[in-house]
Design a protein around this motif. Structure first.
Motif, PDB file in Angstrom:
ATOM      1  N   UNK A  87       0.867  -1.178   0.000  1.00  0.00           N
ATOM      2  CA  UNK A  87       0.000   0.000   0.000  1.00  0.00           C
ATOM      3  C   UNK A  87       0.897   1.219   0.000  1.00  0.00           C
ATOM      4  N   UNK A  88       0.631   2.171  -0.863  1.00  0.00           N
ATOM      5  CA  UNK A  88       1.506   3.342  -0.973  1.00  0.00           C
ATOM      6  C   UNK A  88       1.334   4.318   0.191  1.00  0.00           C
ATOM      7  N   UNK A  89       0.124   4.458   0.707  1.00  0.00           N
ATOM      8  CA  UNK A  89      -0.152   5.414   1.777  1.00  0.00           C
ATOM      9  C   UNK A  89       0.279   6.830   1.379  1.00  0.00           C
ATOM     10  N   UNK A  90       0.017   7.233   0.149  1.00  0.00           N
ATOM     11  CA  UNK A  90       0.346   8.590  -0.274  1.00  0.00           C
ATOM     12  C   UNK A  90      -0.600   9.579   0.379  1.00  0.00           C
ATOM     13  N   UNK A  91      -0.092  10.745   0.723  1.00  0.00           N
ATOM     14  CA  UNK A  91      -0.960  11.757   1.299  1.00  0.00           C
ATOM     15  C   UNK A  91      -0.296  12.568   2.388  1.00  0.00           C
ATOM     16  N   UNK A  92      -1.072  13.392   3.083  1.00  0.00           N
ATOM     17  CA  UNK A  92      -0.532  14.315   4.077  1.00  0.00           C
ATOM     18  C   UNK A  92      -0.009  13.588   5.314  1.00  0.00           C
ATOM     19  N   UNK A  93       0.719  14.346   6.156  1.00  0.00           N
ATOM     20  CA  UNK A  93       1.355  13.788   7.341  1.00  0.00           C
ATOM     21  C   UNK A  93       0.782  14.395   8.612  1.00  0.00           C
ATOM     22  N   UNK A  94       0.659  13.608   9.696  1.00  0.00           N
ATOM     23  CA  UNK A  94       0.260  14.184  10.976  1.00  0.00           C
ATOM     24  C   UNK A  94       1.292  15.175  11.518  1.00  0.00           C
ATOM     25  N   UNK A  95       2.482  15.199  10.938  1.00  0.00           N
ATOM     26  CA  UNK A  95       3.529  16.136  11.355  1.00  0.00           C
ATOM     27  C   UNK A  95       3.567  17.386  10.477  1.00  0.00           C
ATOM     28  N   UNK A  96       2.581  17.549   9.606  1.00  0.00           N
ATOM     29  CA  UNK A  96       2.517  18.753   8.788  1.00  0.00           C
ATOM     30  C   UNK A  96       3.157  18.602   7.425  1.00  0.00           C
ATOM     31  N   UNK A  97       3.252  19.702   6.716  1.00  0.00           N
ATOM     32  CA  UNK A  97       3.695  19.696   5.327  1.00  0.00           C
ATOM     33  C   UNK A  97       5.110  19.170   5.160  1.00  0.00           C
ATOM     34  N   UNK A  98       6.004  19.492   6.096  1.00  0.00           N
ATOM     35  CA  UNK A  98       7.405  19.066   5.973  1.00  0.00           C
ATOM     36  C   UNK A  98       7.567  17.576   6.257  1.00  0.00           C
ATOM     37  N   UNK A  99       6.718  17.015   7.118  1.00  0.00           N
ATOM     38  CA  UNK A  99       6.838  15.616   7.481  1.00  0.00           C
ATOM     39  C   UNK A  99       7.796  15.348   8.627  1.00  0.00           C
ATOM     40  N   UNK A 100       8.252  16.381   9.305  1.00  0.00           N
ATOM     41  CA  UNK A 100       9.139  16.160  10.453  1.00  0.00           C
ATOM     42  C   UNK A 100       9.008  17.312  11.447  1.00  0.00           C
ATOM     43  N   UNK A 101       9.492  17.068  12.648  1.00  0.00           N
ATOM     44  CA  UNK A 101       9.519  18.073  13.699  1.00  0.00           C
ATOM     45  C   UNK A 101      10.823  17.904  14.468  1.00  0.00           C
TER      46      UNK A 101
END
Length: 316
Positions: A87-101
């Motif tokens: 499964x690709x799971x493409x899409x937004x992140x719970x960590x926001x646009x950058x994908x990291x914190x």
């Protein structure tokens, strides 16, 4: 748009009727809803969805796409040594646009450095580079995964019930060849992690810089979902790392370094592309990688039983 690195092809999906006047050489119609476009010669970049999968016109269903790709390459099986994401799971992140914190704290600078000194002393003779399941072997690591400030942010990201799926203690010895290729933490031959229910953490026990092997990430790369990967070509004692197929080794033009002081940590979407260089300084670089999961996060590939280490909640 997706890139099938195992077979060197790019897939461009269009709604029915929009490709009626398509005149691109090297293309093949798979059916009324999609077309296949061959990647240009020498192309080695990273393709993403042309539109946000959560908005705009609906995209082809995942199972339909899988069948179409199998038709395009003439087989439903992976190329040897290359793993295709279930499964690709493409899409937004719970960590926001950058994908990291980044810039989080898991311990004080002094205590982290003191622990690192003990680890370096213990492992110097054998030049140990990777210790898997550190939280099950060392009391300090079992306490580290429960760091209150870190765990609070993890719960804010994936929910109140949290367990550790795995940890890796990584020591980069000075001058020793130890680059880590571009990879994603949430997928391997035995499982996939749901990015809405999991998150990766990297804890610095020593200062981590671009010179001694801190992380480099590609902001937003999580949005492309899981990519095809394979084992690196290496005879190192630490084993062969997983790397994204078709991505050249070394820094990326869109990459961002994530330096951390001892006692600091960063969180990453489990799909975020990241890598690190060898340590070119005179001191060892020590870090702890953690995969946190919520109930239902793990999609198994085969007859495996995850060994979870619950931290909070009662849903385990």
């Amino acid at each position: 748009m997706l890139h099938d690195t195992c077979n060197g092809q790019a897939y461009f999906l269009t709604p029915p009727g929009t490709a009626r006047n398509w005149q691109q050489d090297g293309t093949q119609a798979l059916g009324p809803g999609s077309w296949v476009v061959l990647a240009p010669p020498g192309w080695r970049g990273l393709l993403r969805w042309l539109h946000d999968p959560t908005g705009g016109p609906p995209h082809t269903r995942t199972d339909d796409l899988a069948r179409s790709l199998a038709t395009a390459v003439g087989t439903g099986e992976d190329t040897e040594g290359c793993h295709t994401a279930e499964i690709r799971y493409a899409g937004p992140s719970p960590l926001g646009e950058s994908g990291y914190r980044t810039g989080l704290e898991w311990n004080t600078d002094g205590l982290a450095r003191a622990r690192a000194a003990e680890i370096i002393t213990e492992h110097r003779a054998g030049q140990t580079e990777v210790v898997r399941g550190a939280h099950l072997l060392f009391d300090w690591a079992a306490h580290a995964v429960r760091s209150p400030d870190l765990l609070r942010v993890v719960q804010e990201t994936i929910g109140g019930s949290v367990a550790v799926e795995n940890t890796f203690l990584m020591i980069k010895w000075p001058g020793r060849d130890f680059p880590v290729p571009w990879h994603q933490d949430g997928t391997n031959p035995r499982m996939q992690l749901d990015p809405e229910l999991s998150v990766a953490a990297w804890l610095a026990l020593t200062d981590a810089t671009s010179i001694n092997g801190c992380l480099q990430v590609i902001p937003g790369s999580h949005a492309a979902g899981y990519l095809d990967y394979g084992r690196e070509e290496s005879d190192a004692r630490r084993g062969k790392a997983l790397g994204i197929q078709g991505m050249p080794d070394g820094p990326h033009s869109q990459g961002v370094w994530l330096p951390l002081d001892a006692g600091q940590a960063c969180l990453m979407d489990v799909r975020l592309l990241h890598r690190s260089d060898s340590n070119m300084t005179v001191g060892a670089r020590v870090g702890l990688n953690i995969r946190y999961v919520a109930p239902g996060a793990i999609r198994l590939s085969g007859p495996h039983s995850p060994s979870l280490y619950p931290l909070t909640g009662s849903d385990w």
